[in-house]
Design an enzyme around this catalytic site. Structure first.
Site, mmCIF file in Angstrom:
data_model
loop_
_atom_site.group_PDB
_atom_site.id
_atom_site.type_symbol
_atom_site.label_atom_id
_atom_site.label_comp_id
_atom_site.label_asym_id
_atom_site.label_seq_id
_atom_site.Cartn_x
_atom_site.Cartn_y
_atom_site.Cartn_z
ATOM 1 N N SER A 14 -0.610 12.282 39.115
ATOM 2 C CA SER A 14 -1.264 12.888 37.950
ATOM 3 C C SER A 14 -0.896 12.142 36.673
ATOM 4 O O SER A 14 0.279 12.074 36.288
ATOM 5 C CB SER A 14 -0.815 14.344 37.804
ATOM 6 N N HIS A 17 -5.098 11.418 39.816
ATOM 7 C CA HIS A 17 -5.336 12.847 39.573
ATOM 8 C C HIS A 17 -5.527 13.048 38.065
ATOM 9 O O HIS A 17 -4.650 12.721 37.263
ATOM 10 C CB HIS A 17 -4.149 13.653 40.093
ATOM 11 N N ASP A 21 -6.024 15.652 35.188
ATOM 12 C CA ASP A 21 -5.832 17.063 34.843
ATOM 13 C C ASP A 21 -6.506 17.391 33.518
ATOM 14 O O ASP A 21 -6.036 16.978 32.455
ATOM 15 C CB ASP A 21 -4.334 17.357 34.707
ATOM 16 N N MET A 65 -7.523 20.199 30.829
ATOM 17 C CA MET A 65 -7.135 21.555 30.398
ATOM 18 C C MET A 65 -7.814 21.888 29.075
ATOM 19 O O MET A 65 -7.864 21.035 28.182
ATOM 20 C CB MET A 65 -5.620 21.616 30.197
ATOM 21 N N HIS A 91 -9.299 17.421 38.355
ATOM 22 C CA HIS A 91 -8.863 18.815 38.470
ATOM 23 C C HIS A 91 -9.204 19.521 37.168
ATOM 24 O O HIS A 91 -8.532 19.330 36.151
ATOM 25 C CB HIS A 91 -7.339 18.818 38.729
ATOM 26 N N MET A 139 -9.171 22.444 34.884
ATOM 27 C CA MET A 139 -8.544 23.739 34.579
ATOM 28 C C MET A 139 -9.204 24.255 33.313
ATOM 29 O O MET A 139 -8.613 24.279 32.226
ATOM 30 C CB MET A 139 -7.026 23.550 34.396
ATOM 31 N N MET A 156 -2.313 25.473 44.190
ATOM 32 C CA MET A 156 -1.388 25.282 43.061
ATOM 33 C C MET A 156 -0.003 25.792 43.455
ATOM 34 O O MET A 156 0.150 26.954 43.849
ATOM 35 C CB MET A 156 -1.866 26.036 41.820
ATOM 36 N N GLY A 164 -1.121 24.405 33.997
ATOM 37 C CA GLY A 164 -1.009 24.291 32.540
ATOM 38 C C GLY A 164 -0.066 23.198 32.074
ATOM 39 O O GLY A 164 -0.276 22.613 31.023
ATOM 40 N N GLY A 211 2.858 19.922 33.287
ATOM 41 C CA GLY A 211 3.568 19.117 34.276
ATOM 42 C C GLY A 211 5.051 19.459 34.230
ATOM 43 O O GLY A 211 5.513 20.165 33.326
ATOM 44 N N ASP A 222 -0.489 20.829 44.456
ATOM 45 C CA ASP A 222 -0.286 20.311 43.100
ATOM 46 C C ASP A 222 0.754 21.158 42.371
ATOM 47 O O ASP A 222 0.570 22.366 42.205
ATOM 48 C CB ASP A 222 -1.634 20.389 42.361
ATOM 49 N N GLY A 253 3.091 14.402 39.473
ATOM 50 C CA GLY A 253 3.014 13.927 38.091
ATOM 51 C C GLY A 253 4.332 13.345 37.652
ATOM 52 O O GLY A 253 4.563 12.131 37.707
#
Ligand code: DX5
Ligand code: ZN
Length: 218
Positions: free
Chosen positions: A6, A31, A33, A35, A64, A66, A135, A140, A142, A173, A195
């Site tokens: 990540s 990966h 992420d 958010m 991913h 979120m 998850m 939210g 790392g 993850d 990550g």
């Protein structure tokens, strides 16, 4: 095992450099992420950051999301380099429609579940899902501690996959490092996100190689 480091934990001022290192170590995916500060209490980065890497790395994106209302943003993450787009079950009003939307772009469709969400919410969709992301931290941030008690989901999904002949990839993850990777793989996980355990290592390339040596023992 497939490894998807990540970039949330990478040094953004030298992002391509970090990616070259994971590529050299034999990582399988990047990966990504995303958010939004609503679905999770943090904001990361969006499609422009990801797209700026297009053509500069051979590694495909494992996105991913979120975010709330993922259906509004799927298209932004469609590139020639996008392998998977994963949405959260908890953020989808019509999961089937979102899976179809992702697949309509020729991209594999993933669904993620938070620690408090049971695998049973995916009943009725299993034959449509290309990847299930478990998850093992609250999404939210790392660098959080691995929630070992989430591994039963991998065991369940792995047994179901064998029994029913489903095609989904089982991904996990959050908090994965070299101390828990064997237990994770033994539970049936096929694709691992890491990550901080990758990008905070002194030698990122070597750390990827260390991860990639691990195999399920059971
Ligand atoms: C958490 C993210 C993870 C995170 C993993 O919300 O989805 O992908 O970056 O980082 P580590 O491996 O440090 O837990
Ligand atoms: Zn993630």
């Amino acid at each position: 095992m497939l490894l998807s480091p990540s970039i949330l934990s990478a040094d953004f001022s030298a992002l391509l450099d970090g990616i070259k290192k994971i590529e050299e170590g034999g990582a399988d995916y990047i990966h990504v992420d995303v958010m939004d500060g609503h679905f999770v209490p943090n904001i990361s980065f969006g499609a422009p950051v990801m797209k700026s890497l297009n053509g500069k790395t051979k590694l495909p994106y494992d996105v991913h999301l979120m975010i709330e209302h993922p259906e509004k943003y799927i298209k932004d993450f469609v590139t020639d380099y996008t392998a998977f787009i994963t949405v959260h079950q908890e953020a989808c009003e019509d999961l089937g429609a979102i899976l179809d939307l992702i697949k309509s772009y020729g991209i594999k469709a993933g669904v993620s579940i938070k620690p408090g969400t049971p695998t049973s919410v995916l009943e009725g969709y299993f034959d449509k899902i290309d990847l299930i992301l478990i998850m093992s931290v609250e999404p939210g941030f790392g660098g959080q501690k691995f929630m070992e008690d989430q591994l039963y989901k991998a065991v369940e999904l792995s047994a179901l996959k064998k029994e029913m002949g489903y095609d989904y990839v089982i991904e996990i993850d959050g908090g994965i490092d070299l101390t828990n990777i064997d237990r994770v793989l033994d539970a049936g996980v096929e694709m691992v996100v890491a990550g901080s355990a990758v990008f905070k290592a002194e030698d990122v390339t070597e750390r990827v190689q260390e991860f990639k040596k691990h195999r399920a023992r059971l």
